[in-house]
Enzyme design. Structure first.
Site, PDB file in Angstrom:
ATOM      1  N   SER A  72       0.590  -1.143   0.221  1.00  0.00           N
ATOM      2  CA  SER A  72      -0.307   0.058  -0.234  1.00  0.00           C
ATOM      3  C   SER A  72       1.057   1.370   0.101  1.00  0.00           C
ATOM      4  CB  SER A  72      -0.950   0.148   1.190  1.00  0.00           C
ATOM      5  OG  SER A  72      -1.962  -1.032   0.615  1.00  0.00           O
ATOM      6  N   LYS A  75      -0.069   3.818  -2.832  1.00  0.00           N
ATOM      7  CA  LYS A  75      -1.052   4.199  -2.784  1.00  0.00           C
ATOM      8  C   LYS A  75      -0.511   5.236  -2.981  1.00  0.00           C
ATOM      9  CE  LYS A  75      -4.053   0.317  -0.965  1.00  0.00           C
ATOM     10  NZ  LYS A  75      -4.408   0.211   0.078  1.00  0.00           N
ATOM     11  N   TYR A 199      -3.936  -2.137 -10.026  1.00  0.00           N
ATOM     12  CA  TYR A 199      -3.512  -2.551  -8.466  1.00  0.00           C
ATOM     13  C   TYR A 199      -2.878  -3.733  -7.487  1.00  0.00           C
ATOM     14  CZ  TYR A 199      -5.173  -2.054  -3.423  1.00  0.00           C
ATOM     15  OH  TYR A 199      -4.764  -2.121  -2.534  1.00  0.00           O
ATOM     16  N   TYR A 246      -4.472   3.841   8.238  1.00  0.00           N
ATOM     17  CA  TYR A 246      -5.836   3.056   8.651  1.00  0.00           C
ATOM     18  C   TYR A 246      -6.192   3.474   9.950  1.00  0.00           C
ATOM     19  CZ  TYR A 246      -3.792   0.084   4.370  1.00  0.00           C
ATOM     20  OH  TYR A 246      -3.381   0.191   3.628  1.00  0.00           O
ATOM     21  N   VAL A 264       1.050  -3.683   3.731  1.00  0.00           N
ATOM     22  CA  VAL A 264       1.299  -5.186   4.542  1.00  0.00           C
ATOM     23  C   VAL A 264       2.162  -5.702   4.288  1.00  0.00           C
ATOM     24  CG1 VAL A 264      -1.395  -5.059   4.319  1.00  0.00           C
ATOM     25  CG2 VAL A 264      -0.545  -6.019   2.914  1.00  0.00           C
TER      26      VAL A 264
HETATM   27  N1  GLU Z   1      -2.684  -5.227  -1.805  1.00  0.00           N
HETATM   28  C1  GLU Z   1      -2.609  -4.587   0.116  1.00  0.00           C
HETATM   29  C2  GLU Z   1      -4.124  -5.192  -0.505  1.00  0.00           C
HETATM   30  O1  GLU Z   1      -5.030  -4.375  -1.169  1.00  0.00           O
HETATM   31  C3  GLU Z   1      -2.129  -4.358   0.360  1.00  0.00           C
HETATM   32  C4  GLU Z   1      -3.178  -3.859   1.396  1.00  0.00           C
HETATM   33  C5  GLU Z   1      -1.600  -3.297   2.340  1.00  0.00           C
HETATM   34  O2  GLU Z   1      -1.257  -2.880   2.420  1.00  0.00           O
HETATM   35  O3  GLU Z   1      -2.357  -2.092   3.233  1.00  0.00           O
HETATM   36  O4  GLU Z   1      -4.943  -5.959   0.406  1.00  0.00           O
END
Ligand code: GLU
Length: 311
Positions: A72, A75, A199, A246, A264
């Site tokens: 993530s 992002k 993504y 988050y 993650v």
């Molecule tokens: N590829 C992971 C997902 O979409 C990213 C989530 C993350 O890194 O927080 O679930």
């Protein structure tokens, strides 16, 4: 605690080595992400940390040259790209409020309508990637993300792991649900499979702490690092501070006091505005899906250097 005078940065290497040693002794290392099978087998005894300064100097310790899946953290790059293309128009499709729910939560989207709370929860990030796809093909978008990271870090070896992208695609039930829900509510222009294809690949980019800290300098607001506009830097940092971890964002702000974005894969990018870009990696995650040791190390570093933006 006072702000760090530049001269004190010469003690930075010792501080990083001290943190690395302290992390070796930690027994509470969290759990690796097992919903992406390829990430489930990463050895959680690893820990790396790197700090890049606007001057270009990079200090590092531990497993700072080991590649990990940025997940993530990507992002942040897609948000920068979408803001560059759409400006404030992006906010019609995605909000700017913390979600207080897990990164992959479906609940809020169903309850609140099609506008995800922020660009960092999965639903919001899927909308951001969809927005970028309005003007470019999937292959071009991925090439642009990679190019952005390569330019920002000055390292052309940064690449995508096909293995991790495939592994996530094969077990992506929640993200598929989110994308289809967005499509059903008219907040996805492209087909879910087209958006998720990009993504999963952006999440599967692999970097080392040294590369990530170097790349993160574009968010530092200094004349040397002007890859995006000052307005967008401020906006992205504000969102990292309030939503970057988050439902653990409040805790990160309280303990570390810096804008940050977790993934993650166990990585964290944190920014000390005008001063430094920090990358930390340790694969074990806490309850909120953020690196357990990464958070602890960021807290120690910010305290030691007086880097919290609140002091
Ligand atoms: N590829 C992971 C997902 O979409 C990213 C989530 C993350 O890194 O927080 O679930």
């Amino acid at each position: 605690m006072t702000k760090t005078p530049t001269l004190e940065l010469h003690g930075l290497q010792e501080v990083l080595d001290g943190i690395s040693r302290a992390m070796e002794r930690e027994t509470e290392r969290g759990r690796v992400a097992d919903f992406i099978p390829e990430l489930a087998c990463v050895d959680k005894s690893q820990f790396g940390i790197a700090v890049a300064l606007s001057s270009g100097e990079v200090f590092a310790s531990g497993d700072a040259q080991t590649q990990f899946s940025i997940q993530s953290i990507s992002k942040v790059i897609t948000l920068a790209m979408a803001l560059g293309r759409l400006g404030d128009g992006l906010w019609a499709r995605v909000g700017r409020e913390p979600s207080g729910l897990a990164f992959n939560s479906i609940l809020q989207l169903e309850q609140e309508g099609a506008r995800p709370r922020n660009p960092f929860v999965n639903a919001g990030a899927i909308v951001v990637t969809d927005a970028i796809l309005a003007t470019s093909e999937p292959r071009e978008v991925l090439a642009e993300i990679l190019q952005f990271l390569r330019t920002a870090s000055g390292d052309n070896s940064i690449h995508i792991s096909e293995l991790v992208a495939k592994s996530e695609a094969n077990s992506a039930h929640r993200n598929l649900a989110l994308a289809h829900m967005l499509k059903a509510r008219n907040n996805l222009v492209n087909e879910p499979s087209r958006v998720l294809g990009v993504y999963f690949h952006q999440c599967a980019i692999e970097m080392t702490c040294v590369q990530l800290a170097s790349a993160g300098r574009f968010l530092m607001s200094t004349p040397e690092t002007n890859l995006i506009s000052a307005e967008n830097i401020a906006c992205i940092n504000a969102l990292m501070m309030t939503c970057g971890h988050y439902d653990g964002s409040g805790e990160f702000a309280y303990r570390v006091g810096l804008p940050g974005k977790s993934g993650v894969g166990g990585g964290i990018l944190a920014i000390v505005p005008g001063r430094a870009s920090i990358a930390i990696w340790s694969p074990g995650l806490n309850e909120q899906g953020n690196s357990a040791l990464g958070t602890l190390a960021a807290e120690k570093l910010a305290r030691r250097m007086g880097w919290s933006i609140f002091v």
